[in-house]
Design an enzyme around this catalytic site. Structure first.
Site, PDB file in Angstrom:
ATOM      1  N   LYS A 127      13.649  -6.130   6.750  1.00 22.38           N
ATOM      2  CA  LYS A 127      14.032  -5.068   7.565  1.00 22.38           C
ATOM      3  C   LYS A 127      15.126  -5.705   8.377  1.00 22.38           C
ATOM      4  O   LYS A 127      15.771  -4.388   8.940  1.00 22.38           O
ATOM      5  CB  LYS A 127      12.472  -5.011   8.478  1.00 22.38           C
ATOM      6  CG  LYS A 127      11.567  -4.287   7.873  1.00 22.38           C
ATOM      7  CD  LYS A 127      10.230  -4.138   9.153  1.00 22.38           C
ATOM      8  CE  LYS A 127       9.323  -3.618   8.360  1.00 22.38           C
ATOM      9  NZ  LYS A 127       8.202  -3.067   9.315  1.00 22.38           N
ATOM     10  N   LYS A 155       0.872  -1.244  -0.028  1.00 14.73           N
ATOM     11  CA  LYS A 155       0.164   0.225   0.105  1.00 14.73           C
ATOM     12  C   LYS A 155       0.875   1.195  -0.059  1.00 14.73           C
ATOM     13  O   LYS A 155       0.457   2.217  -0.009  1.00 14.73           O
ATOM     14  CB  LYS A 155      -0.952  -0.097   1.140  1.00 14.73           C
ATOM     15  CG  LYS A 155      -1.882  -1.148   1.256  1.00 14.73           C
ATOM     16  CD  LYS A 155      -2.715  -1.058   2.342  1.00 14.73           C
ATOM     17  CE  LYS A 155      -3.795  -2.284   2.514  1.00 14.73           C
ATOM     18  NZ  LYS A 155      -4.841  -2.491   1.511  1.00 14.73           N
ATOM     19  N   SER A 156       2.185   1.182   0.168  1.00 13.91           N
ATOM     20  CA  SER A 156       2.939   2.252   0.135  1.00 13.91           C
ATOM     21  C   SER A 156       3.029   3.012  -0.845  1.00 13.91           C
ATOM     22  O   SER A 156       2.910   4.467  -0.770  1.00 13.91           O
ATOM     23  CB  SER A 156       4.625   1.930   0.704  1.00 13.91           C
ATOM     24  OG  SER A 156       4.544   1.226   1.631  1.00 13.91           O
ATOM     25  N   GLY A 182       9.010 -11.474  18.446  1.00 16.25           N
ATOM     26  CA  GLY A 182       9.975 -11.435  17.299  1.00 16.25           C
ATOM     27  C   GLY A 182      10.143  -9.804  16.813  1.00 16.25           C
ATOM     28  O   GLY A 182      10.368  -9.040  17.638  1.00 16.25           O
ATOM     29  N   GLY A 192       4.056 -11.656  21.707  1.00 13.79           N
ATOM     30  CA  GLY A 192       4.843 -11.912  20.655  1.00 13.79           C
ATOM     31  C   GLY A 192       6.281 -11.359  20.852  1.00 13.79           C
ATOM     32  O   GLY A 192       6.354 -10.119  21.243  1.00 13.79           O
ATOM     33  N   GLY A 250      -3.736  -2.385  12.234  1.00 11.19           N
ATOM     34  CA  GLY A 250      -2.382  -1.656  12.008  1.00 11.19           C
ATOM     35  C   GLY A 250      -2.516  -0.836  10.742  1.00 11.19           C
ATOM     36  O   GLY A 250      -1.393  -0.184  10.375  1.00 11.19           O
TER      37      GLY A 250
HETATM   38  P1  ATR Z   1       8.122 -10.509  13.258  1.00  7.97           P
HETATM   39  O1  ATR Z   1       9.552 -10.695  12.960  1.00  7.97           O
HETATM   40  O2  ATR Z   1       7.153  -9.963  12.163  1.00  7.97           O
HETATM   41  O3  ATR Z   1       7.722 -10.169  14.562  1.00  7.97           O
HETATM   42  P2  ATR Z   1       8.160 -13.394  13.669  1.00  7.97           P
HETATM   43  O4  ATR Z   1       9.470 -13.365  14.291  1.00  7.97           O
HETATM   44  O5  ATR Z   1       8.116 -14.396  12.710  1.00  7.97           O
HETATM   45  O6  ATR Z   1       7.727 -12.168  12.956  1.00  7.97           O
HETATM   46  O7  ATR Z   1       6.939 -13.661  14.708  1.00  7.97           O
HETATM   47  C1  ATR Z   1       6.632 -12.726  15.879  1.00  7.97           C
HETATM   48  C2  ATR Z   1       6.030 -13.660  16.860  1.00  7.97           C
HETATM   49  O8  ATR Z   1       4.985 -14.410  16.316  1.00  7.97           O
HETATM   50  C3  ATR Z   1       6.731 -14.694  17.662  1.00  7.97           C
HETATM   51  O9  ATR Z   1       7.284 -14.294  18.884  1.00  7.97           O
HETATM   52  C4  ATR Z   1       5.838 -16.054  17.556  1.00  7.97           C
HETATM   53  O10 ATR Z   1       5.877 -16.442  18.801  1.00  7.97           O
HETATM   54  P3  ATR Z   1       6.745 -17.324  19.650  1.00  7.97           P
HETATM   55  O11 ATR Z   1       7.641 -16.396  20.298  1.00  7.97           O
HETATM   56  O12 ATR Z   1       5.748 -17.477  20.894  1.00  7.97           O
HETATM   57  O13 ATR Z   1       7.300 -18.373  18.851  1.00  7.97           O
HETATM   58  C5  ATR Z   1       4.660 -15.231  17.341  1.00  7.97           C
HETATM   59  N1  ATR Z   1       3.957 -16.644  16.525  1.00  7.97           N
HETATM   60  C6  ATR Z   1       3.978 -16.632  15.236  1.00  7.97           C
HETATM   61  N2  ATR Z   1       3.108 -17.796  14.900  1.00  7.97           N
HETATM   62  C7  ATR Z   1       2.278 -18.132  15.934  1.00  7.97           C
HETATM   63  C8  ATR Z   1       1.135 -18.976  16.315  1.00  7.97           C
HETATM   64  N3  ATR Z   1       0.782 -19.537  15.310  1.00  7.97           N
HETATM   65  N4  ATR Z   1       0.759 -18.757  17.808  1.00  7.97           N
HETATM   66  C9  ATR Z   1       1.312 -17.956  18.526  1.00  7.97           C
HETATM   67  N5  ATR Z   1       2.400 -17.203  18.334  1.00  7.97           N
HETATM   68  C10 ATR Z   1       2.746 -17.166  17.038  1.00  7.97           C
END
Ligand code: ATR
Length: 270
Positions: free
Chosen positions: A65, A15-16, A127, A125, A237
């Site tokens: 990123k 969408k950017s 990540g 989360g 978001g």
């Molecule tokens: P990003 O870099 O965009 O943050 P990511 O690192 O792939 O993406 O995922 C972010 C978070 O989503 C992770 O912390 C992961 O949880 P865990 O730390 O518990 O592993 C969470 N996540 C991804 N799929 C999930 C799912 N099906 N249920 C619960 N948590 C999920």
């Protein structure tokens, strides 16, 4: 014409481009903005080539990123803390990396009437997306900031790293049982596979709000959960996306575009 683009893999549906072109129109800037697909293994060479060709700046989206940080000549403090960059600015020597995602979230939370100051805040989360918003959330001075994930290790490690900026309580999702939060921010990628993390019930305090960093179909599972939990306010978001774009535009062009109309148009699918 100054040239800008968003780099991703994929990037075609970003969408950017419509958003940045609207900002340019609004402020009378002579610039072009497009979406360019770059495979991860081609990113380093592409950035060198774009620099030689005179491009002025880029937005960086998935999956680049994190990797792009190592390819920058300079990295801002906030990109360094997030470990990720979503915005590149041209300098003579190379690319300067910055991160406007956290600023985008905070601005949109203000737009949505979802305050952070003095509130109990939970981030789901651990990540890259969560890392990018933790320092900006801490800077807003919440009463408490809890970070939860399926296992305890990632939140614990992040809480240690972020200690200089404020206290983060690390936790597993299941250990949240009995807690109440005024604001819950979903920073997991679970929605992209139609899921949400397994969470205890009654996490949302009376009058509490739920915010998802995702939008579109990836937002639906969390929206449904937040409704079941009787959250008073629920937001995706999309506003954060526009606000991070506006903050990038300001870094490039030195002027702040209006966002409300652009958010409305994107939501209407225009
Ligand atoms: P990003 O870099 O965009 O943050 P990511 O690192 O792939 O993406 O995922 C972010 C978070 O989503 C992770 O912390 C992961 O949880 P865990 O730390 O518990 O592993 C969470 N996540 C991804 N799929 C999930 C799912 N099906 N249920 C619960 N948590 C999920």
């Amino acid at each position: 014409m100054d040239r800008y683009a968003v780099l991703g893999w994929p990037a075609a549906h970003s969408k950017s481009p419509p958003m940045q072109r609207r900002f340019a129109e609004q402020t009378g800037q002579r610039m072009t903005y497009e979406a360019i697909e770059i495979r991860p293994e081609a990113l380093a060479d592409a950035l060198k080539r774009f620099h030689a060709e005179g491009w002025k700046g880029f937005n960086i989206t998935l999956p680049h990123k994190l990797a792009v940080v190592a390819l920058c000549e300079r990295v801002s403090a906030r990109a360094c803390i997030a470990g990720a960059a979503n915005c590149l600015l041209r300098t003579e020597a190379g690319w300067s990396g910055d991160n406007t995602d956290g600023e985008g979230l905070i601005r949109d939370l203000h737009n949505q009437g979802m305050p952070v100051r003095g509130r109990r805040v939970l981030v789901l989360g651990a990540g890259g997306a969560a890392r990018g918003v933790l320092k900006p959330l801490l800077d807003e001075k919440p009463a408490e900031l809890t970070l939860s994930s399926r296992n305890p290790w990632k939140p614990e490690e992040i809480a240690q790293q972020f200690k200089p900026y404020g206290a983060i309580r690390p936790c597993t999702h299941l250990a949240l049982k009995g807690d109440r939060y005024d604001l819950i921010v979903n920073a997991t990628s679970a929605g992209h596979s139609g899921q949400i993390p397994r969470l205890p019930g009654q996490l949302v305090a009376e009058g509490g709000a739920c915010y998802d960093l995702s939008y579109g179909t990836a937002f639906e599972p969390f929206r449904a959960w937040a409704q079941e939990q009787h959250a008073e306010k629920i937001a995706d978001g999309l506003g954060m996306l526009v606000e991070q774009g506006a903050a990038s535009f300001e870094l490039w062009r030195g002027m702040r575009p209006q966002t409300a109309d652009v958010i409305r148009r994107l939501r209407a699918g225009a």
